[in-house]
Design a protein around this motif. Structure first.
Motif, short mmCIF file in Angstrom:
data_model
loop_
_atom_site.label_atom_id
_atom_site.label_comp_id
_atom_site.label_asym_id
_atom_site.label_seq_id
_atom_site.Cartn_x
_atom_site.Cartn_y
_atom_site.Cartn_z
N ASP A 49 -15.55 8.24 -27.50
CA ASP A 49 -15.91 9.50 -26.84
C ASP A 49 -17.12 10.14 -27.51
N VAL A 50 -17.20 10.06 -28.84
CA VAL A 50 -18.37 10.56 -29.55
C VAL A 50 -19.61 9.81 -29.06
N GLU A 51 -19.49 8.48 -28.94
CA GLU A 51 -20.63 7.68 -28.48
C GLU A 51 -21.03 8.05 -27.06
N LEU A 52 -20.04 8.26 -26.20
CA LEU A 52 -20.33 8.64 -24.82
C LEU A 52 -21.00 10.02 -24.74
N CYS A 53 -20.44 10.99 -25.45
CA CYS A 53 -21.02 12.34 -25.44
C CYS A 53 -22.42 12.34 -26.03
N ALA A 54 -22.62 11.62 -27.12
CA ALA A 54 -23.95 11.54 -27.73
C ALA A 54 -24.94 10.91 -26.77
N GLY A 55 -24.52 9.86 -26.11
CA GLY A 55 -25.40 9.20 -25.14
C GLY A 55 -25.81 10.13 -24.03
N GLU A 56 -24.90 10.97 -23.57
CA GLU A 56 -25.22 11.92 -22.50
C GLU A 56 -26.24 12.95 -22.96
N LEU A 57 -26.05 13.51 -24.17
CA LEU A 57 -27.00 14.50 -24.66
C LEU A 57 -28.37 13.88 -24.90
N LEU A 58 -28.37 12.69 -25.48
CA LEU A 58 -29.64 12.00 -25.74
C LEU A 58 -30.36 11.66 -24.43
N ALA A 59 -29.62 11.13 -23.47
CA ALA A 59 -30.24 10.77 -22.19
C ALA A 59 -30.83 12.00 -21.51
N ASN A 60 -30.12 13.12 -21.57
CA ASN A 60 -30.64 14.36 -20.98
C ASN A 60 -31.94 14.78 -21.67
N ALA A 61 -31.95 14.73 -22.99
CA ALA A 61 -33.14 15.14 -23.73
C ALA A 61 -34.33 14.25 -23.38
N VAL A 62 -34.10 12.95 -23.36
CA VAL A 62 -35.18 12.00 -23.06
C VAL A 62 -35.66 12.17 -21.63
N GLU A 63 -34.73 12.26 -20.69
CA GLU A 63 -35.09 12.35 -19.28
C GLU A 63 -35.82 13.65 -18.94
N HIS A 64 -35.34 14.75 -19.48
CA HIS A 64 -35.88 16.04 -19.07
C HIS A 64 -37.11 16.49 -19.86
N THR A 65 -37.33 15.93 -21.05
CA THR A 65 -38.47 16.39 -21.84
C THR A 65 -39.59 15.36 -21.94
N LYS A 66 -39.24 14.09 -21.81
CA LYS A 66 -40.23 13.02 -22.00
C LYS A 66 -40.91 13.16 -23.37
N ALA A 67 -40.17 13.74 -24.33
CA ALA A 67 -40.70 13.95 -25.67
C ALA A 67 -39.64 13.53 -26.70
N ARG A 68 -40.08 13.32 -27.90
CA ARG A 68 -39.18 12.96 -28.98
C ARG A 68 -38.15 14.07 -29.20
N CYS A 69 -36.91 13.68 -29.47
CA CYS A 69 -35.88 14.65 -29.79
C CYS A 69 -35.38 14.40 -31.22
N LEU A 70 -34.71 15.36 -31.78
CA LEU A 70 -34.21 15.28 -33.14
C LEU A 70 -32.69 15.30 -33.11
N VAL A 71 -32.07 14.32 -33.75
CA VAL A 71 -30.61 14.22 -33.79
C VAL A 71 -30.13 14.57 -35.20
N THR A 72 -29.09 15.37 -35.27
CA THR A 72 -28.45 15.70 -36.54
C THR A 72 -26.96 15.43 -36.39
N VAL A 73 -26.39 14.72 -37.37
CA VAL A 73 -24.96 14.44 -37.41
C VAL A 73 -24.43 15.07 -38.69
N ARG A 74 -23.35 15.82 -38.55
CA ARG A 74 -22.75 16.42 -39.75
C ARG A 74 -21.23 16.39 -39.64
N TRP A 75 -20.58 16.29 -40.78
CA TRP A 75 -19.13 16.34 -40.87
C TRP A 75 -18.77 17.62 -41.59
N THR A 76 -18.01 18.49 -40.93
CA THR A 76 -17.67 19.79 -41.51
C THR A 76 -16.40 19.75 -42.34
#
Length: 164
Positions: A49-76
């Motif tokens: 599910d993490v992989e699916l959700c991450a893929g959706e956010l990444l795909a949206n960023a790539v599709e809608h901006t056509k620009a590099r995006c920055l990913v941050t992963v953290r464990w609280t």
């Protein structure tokens, strides 16, 4: 005692993803690899599910901006948090699907599968994030309902089978 002996959580991991749909699969797999390396207590189903959700956010960023995006992963210590920062001022809205045939279900999946999600303005753009809690996985009938709801939301027909 060294500073490493007192560190409670892993340091957040951050990297840039190129504006290419081909970069999305590797980035979402890296997020899961990071969670495994950190020994985050998420089941294999939760990591999918993490992989699916991450893929959706990444795909949206790539599709809608056509620009590099920055990913941050953290464990609280309680939740795995994934953030995708992009340069678009267009706000995420799971109810605003423009093309019901080819897309529009991503944020519905994120909303249903993640423990929580949201966005915040950041510089000249925004950060969209989601969190998955180790003790609250979406499983069984609840998971099936999320997937069915998302699939039905992108179907171009009404519940009676007539075209909308």
């Amino acid at each position: 005692m060294s500073p490493l002996d007192t560190a409670a959580f892993p340091v957040p991991y951050e990297w840039g993803v190129e504006p290419d749909a081909a970069a999305v699969p590797a980035a979402r797999r890296l997020i899961v690899d990071i969670a495994r390396f950190w020994k985050v207590p998420l089941s294999e189903d939760a990591l999918r599910d993490v992989e699916l959700c991450a893929g959706e956010l990444l795909a949206n960023a790539v599709e809608h901006t056509k620009a590099r995006c920055l990913v941050t992963v953290r464990w609280t210590g309680l939740r795995l948090r994934v953030e995708v920062a992009d340069s678009s001022l267009h706000l995420p809205d799971p109810s605003a699907t423009q093309d019901m045939v080819t897309g529009g279900r991503g944020l519905l999946l994120v909303a249903g599968l993640a423990h929580s999600w949201g966005w915040a303005p950041a510089g000249a753009g925004k950060v969209v994030w989601f969190e998955c809690a180790a003790d609250q996985p979406v499983t069984g009938d609840q998971r099936i309902a999320v997937l069915v709801d998302a699939a039905q939301a992108r179907t171009p027909f009404t519940s009676k089978g007539a075209h909308a």
